[in-house]
Design an enzyme around this catalytic site. Structure first.
Site, PDB file in Angstrom:
ATOM      1  N   ASP A 146     -16.206  29.996  15.539  1.00 25.99           N
ATOM      2  CA  ASP A 146     -16.557  28.946  16.638  1.00 25.99           C
ATOM      3  C   ASP A 146     -18.394  28.754  15.264  1.00 25.99           C
ATOM      4  OD1 ASP A 146     -17.204  27.422  18.850  1.00 25.99           O
ATOM      5  OD2 ASP A 146     -18.343  28.751  19.774  1.00 25.99           O
ATOM      6  N   ASP A 363     -17.498  19.754  15.928  1.00 32.22           N
ATOM      7  CA  ASP A 363     -16.921  21.358  16.596  1.00 32.22           C
ATOM      8  C   ASP A 363     -15.765  22.102  17.033  1.00 32.22           C
ATOM      9  OD1 ASP A 363     -17.900  23.592  18.829  1.00 32.22           O
ATOM     10  OD2 ASP A 363     -16.767  22.353  20.341  1.00 32.22           O
TER      11      ASP A 363
END
Length: 480
Positions: A146, A363
């Site tokens: 992440d 992201d």
């Protein structure tokens, strides 16, 4: 005035009426000492990152998408069902990022907010995972990769309340290289000063206590994970296939999770934080591999059969040319960049610059790009067909072949600071079997900024050059 995308799509619709040892970068002086050689809380000595046979420069991992057979039963969801799932998970993710950024701004932008993690939905919906190996002897785990989070954490024994996972919990008692940090450790002090006091509720700044350095990691829906900050040896794979053992890697050893919503449940064991904060995976190891990493995400048609390479170090720039770079804006954790405009067929849309004032985030954990409402309205102000995919803007192109549709649609570009991020047709639209095609972008909350999700990053070679505070990219076939 109508945009070029509008004119081209309207004409389209009318026409149819698609093993070595090295040390991590120091977060503190203690990070380079062997925890088994000192009592917890005592200072260690700095070491120069090195490995047998010369400096270690590159490591590698493989990112596995949630739809890959290693993680999901083949054919468990249709293409349309996957798209609807991705749309909903992207909306939830954007809400988490928005809340996190608002808390950072409310705190004056001087540190990270209490709400520090960006895991936004059930971990079964986590986009990409990677295998990590920790401890002596090694214990292997599958964790979410992440770019929007910092702390790497695993569920650990003893665990008062852990969500189910396929692998055994990390067991500190089985690792001779494990050690808990105390409030007095400089590593804990660095974490405490960067994060607010309620994140390390038992460790005030400048504490000399030998109490364990606790962490509390909260999520947008009220879910949280709690445990101790610890260090252990992490085992990495170099690009030549050798094992690189890195001692004193700091991570969260989670001993309790709470969730009424099912957020913290699923088939992973934890999370690898690839963000910008001092505790992130690349921040801790940056001095060893040059503080740079890259990935190349295979396209939608490849995620169910192939993995995507994740490279750290000099290998991140090997065999790739034509990279454009844009500066990373000031943000404590996520990778935010500046957007000047959105263009269609080279013509900027009439979107006020104030719409992009909050920046745009690259992201890995968001699938579908989320745009500020005014930006999305400028991109798709023309009529759509009913049905399609729930939540998406869709149109019908019956009568055209799959090859005709991409040729009829102009290129959408994000005009970033110093670079243009051009989207291919496959990065812009989803095409269904019934000649319906849908824009792979959604509405973000007003004022929350925009997010460039991983659907728009597939078949793009992405470089996170943290040493020079810039993000690079170039279109590339990631399946070769």
């Amino acid at each position: 005035m109508a945009s070029s995308l509008v004119l081209c799509l309207v004409s389209l619709l009318i026409a149819t009426i698609s093993t070595t040892t090295c040390s991590p970068q120091e977060l503190n002086p203690d990070a380079n000492s062997d925890p088994t050689d000192r009592p917890s809380g005592s200072p260690g000595q700095s070491e120069t990152p090195e490995m047998s046979g010369g400096p270690w420069r590159s490591i590698q991992a493989e990112l596995v998408h949630k739809d890959h057979p290693l993680r999901a039963a083949p054919g468990s969801l249709s293409f349309k069902e996957r798209a609807e799932r991705d749309f909903l998970s992207s909306r939830r993710r954007s809400e988490v990022l928005r809340s996190r950024h608002e808390r950072w701004l409310a705190g004056g932008g001087g540190g990270l907010p209490t709400y520090v993690s960006n895991l936004s939905t059930n971990v079964n919906e986590a986009e990409y995972v990677m295998t990590i190996s920790l401890g002596t002897p090694a214990q292997n785990f599958v964790a979410i990769a992440d770019t929007g989070s910092d702390l790497t954490w695993l569920q650990c024994q003893p665990c008062a309340h852990c969500f189910p996972q396929a692998d055994p919990l990390y067991d500190p008692s089985r690792s001779s290289s494990h050690a808990n940090l105390t409030c007095a450790d400089s590593a804990c002090q660095r974490f405490t000063s960067q994060y607010p006091a309620d994140w390390h509720s038992n460790c005030p700044v400048q504490s000399s206590s030998n109490a364990s350095c606790n962490f509390f990691y909260a999520y947008g829906d009220g879910s949280n994970t709690t445990g101790d900050i610890a260090v252990d040896t992490i085992h990495l794979t170099s690009t030549d296939g050798a094992v690189a053992d890195v001692p004193n890697f700091a991570f969260g050893c989670s001993q309790s999770t709470f969730s009424d919503s099912g957020l913290l449940s699923g088939n992973v064991d934890g999370l690898v934080g690839l963000g910008q904060g001092d505790i992130s995976f690349p921040s801790q190891l940056g001095a060893s591999f040059g503080n740079i990493f890259s990935y190349c995400l295979v396209p939608a048609k490849g995620v169910a059969t192939q993995t995507s390479p994740l490279l750290f170090g000099s290998a991140a720039l090997s065999n790739v040319t034509g990279i454009q770079y844009t500066p990373i804006l000031d943000d404590p954790s996520v990778y935010n960049v500046g957007v000047q405009a959105i263009s269609v067929a080279g013509q900027p849309l009439g979107i006020p610059s104030s719409v992009f004032a909050n920046g745009t985030t690259f992201d890995s954990g968001t699938t579908i790009t989320q745009l500020e409402p005014q930006a999305l309205d400028a991109l798709v102000p023309f009529p759509q067909i009913p049905g399609g995919i729930s939540g998406f803007h869709c149109w019908n192109a019956s009568g055209l072949t799959d090859a005709d549709i991409p040729r009829s649609v102009p290129t959408v570009s994000f005009n970033l600071t110093g670079a243009n991020y051009d989207l291919t047709y496959d990065n812009t639209f989803l095409t269904l079997d019934d000649a319906t095609f849908c824009l792979a972008m959604g509405n973000n909350t007003l004022g929350a900024g925009s997010i460039i999700g991983n659907y728009q990053q597939r078949n793009v070679y992405m470089v996170y050059d943290r040493a020079n505070s810039q993000i690079g990219f170039v279109q590339r076939n990631c399946m070769t």
